[in-house]
Design an enzyme around this catalytic site. Sequence first.
Site, mmCIF file in Angstrom:
data_model
loop_
_atom_site.group_PDB
_atom_site.id
_atom_site.type_symbol
_atom_site.label_atom_id
_atom_site.label_comp_id
_atom_site.label_asym_id
_atom_site.label_seq_id
_atom_site.Cartn_x
_atom_site.Cartn_y
_atom_site.Cartn_z
ATOM 1 N N ASN A 1 0.867 -1.176 0.000
ATOM 2 C CA ASN A 1 0.000 0.000 0.000
ATOM 3 C C ASN A 1 0.904 1.227 0.000
ATOM 4 O O ASN A 1 2.058 1.160 0.418
ATOM 5 C CB ASN A 1 -0.895 0.006 1.248
ATOM 6 C CG ASN A 1 -1.826 1.200 1.272
ATOM 7 O OD1 ASN A 1 -2.435 1.545 0.251
ATOM 8 N ND2 ASN A 1 -1.941 1.851 2.420
ATOM 9 N N HIS B 1 1.010 5.276 1.341
ATOM 10 C CA HIS B 1 0.350 6.231 2.234
ATOM 11 C C HIS B 1 1.050 7.583 2.105
ATOM 12 O O HIS B 1 2.284 7.640 2.091
ATOM 13 C CB HIS B 1 0.426 5.722 3.674
ATOM 14 C CG HIS B 1 -0.346 6.583 4.628
ATOM 15 N ND1 HIS B 1 -1.722 6.534 4.727
ATOM 16 C CD2 HIS B 1 0.067 7.538 5.495
ATOM 17 C CE1 HIS B 1 -2.127 7.422 5.619
ATOM 18 N NE2 HIS B 1 -1.069 8.043 6.105
ATOM 19 N N GLU C 1 5.335 10.016 -4.427
ATOM 20 C CA GLU C 1 4.627 8.726 -4.517
ATOM 21 C C GLU C 1 4.826 8.080 -5.880
ATOM 22 O O GLU C 1 5.032 6.878 -5.994
ATOM 23 C CB GLU C 1 3.131 8.926 -4.276
ATOM 24 C CG GLU C 1 2.781 9.352 -2.865
ATOM 25 C CD GLU C 1 1.275 9.391 -2.655
ATOM 26 O OE1 GLU C 1 0.568 8.481 -3.108
ATOM 27 O OE2 GLU C 1 0.794 10.362 -2.030
HETATM 28 C C1 GRF Z 1 -2.526 8.761 -2.679
HETATM 29 O O1 GRF Z 1 -2.212 9.938 -1.990
HETATM 30 C C2 GRF Z 1 -2.123 7.553 -1.870
HETATM 31 O O2 GRF Z 1 -1.017 7.780 -1.053
HETATM 32 C C3 GRF Z 1 -3.337 7.307 -1.017
HETATM 33 O O3 GRF Z 1 -4.424 7.629 -1.843
HETATM 34 C C4 GRF Z 1 -4.027 8.564 -2.824
HETATM 35 C C5 GRF Z 1 -4.391 7.979 -4.153
HETATM 36 O O4 GRF Z 1 -4.239 8.897 -5.203
HETATM 37 N N1 GRF Z 1 -3.352 5.950 -0.520
HETATM 38 P P1 GRF Z 1 -4.348 8.391 -6.696
HETATM 39 O O5 GRF Z 1 -5.730 7.783 -6.889
HETATM 40 O O6 GRF Z 1 -3.270 7.384 -6.925
HETATM 41 O O7 GRF Z 1 -4.154 9.623 -7.530
#
Ligand code: GRF
Length: 210
Positions: free
Chosen positions: A105, A107, A177
């Site tokens: 996952n 976060h 991310e």
């Molecule tokens: C991201 O900020 C991730 O860290 C969290 O949910 C968000 C998802 O964004 N778990 P996306 O749908 O990938 O744009």
Amino acid sequence: MRLAVFVSGGGSNFQAIVDAVRDGSLPATLAVCVSSRPDAGAVERARRQAIRTEILSAPPGDEQATAREIRSIVERYEVDFIALAGFMRRVPAAVVEAFRGRMLNIHPALLPAFGGAGMYGRRVHEAAIEHGVRFSGATVHLVDEGYDTGPIVLQDVVPVLPDDTPERLAARVLEVEHRLYPDALRLFAEGRVRIDGRRVTILDPPDSTI
Ligand code: GRF
């Protein structure tokens, strides 16, 4: 690695994973995109790019039906690794058990800070700003039975600026991310991760010289 990406939202992390598979930097096959809702932006992205997509039909509160449905999808698509990317439904314990060590996952904070039940989306960044932390970031972790509690695989930091809004901080974290998630998946695809309880060790690539 035959990967399933589980989504509920806009799908920018899903897109980063797709891009990494397509440009060859992530040695995996994207077997299926699984969405908890039909109207997720990620579903639209998957369809545009001809990626097979499954929408969960089990009622959100029905853990057994959700587990059955997920098991059926992973069998049909021969999935051996799951990436949760903004997936907003609790993963049933039976699925967590079946994919232990093979489900990640992401976060949008430096866990264990600003994680746990109810800590998602804008709230994470509001809490970080409100708390006055100087740095936030992103965490990729293995999934266990808790919320955001599994062993940490990769983290990276971003500064929190004095005049930040949750939106600006979120955008800065998202950039991290999009790099971190494909990187973490690549480590698993290359068999370079050793898990000892909570401790995750990243092993050198086989051809590295010291
Ligand atoms: C991201 O900020 C991730 O860290 C969290 O949910 C968000 C998802 O964004 N778990 P996306 O749908 O990938 O744009």
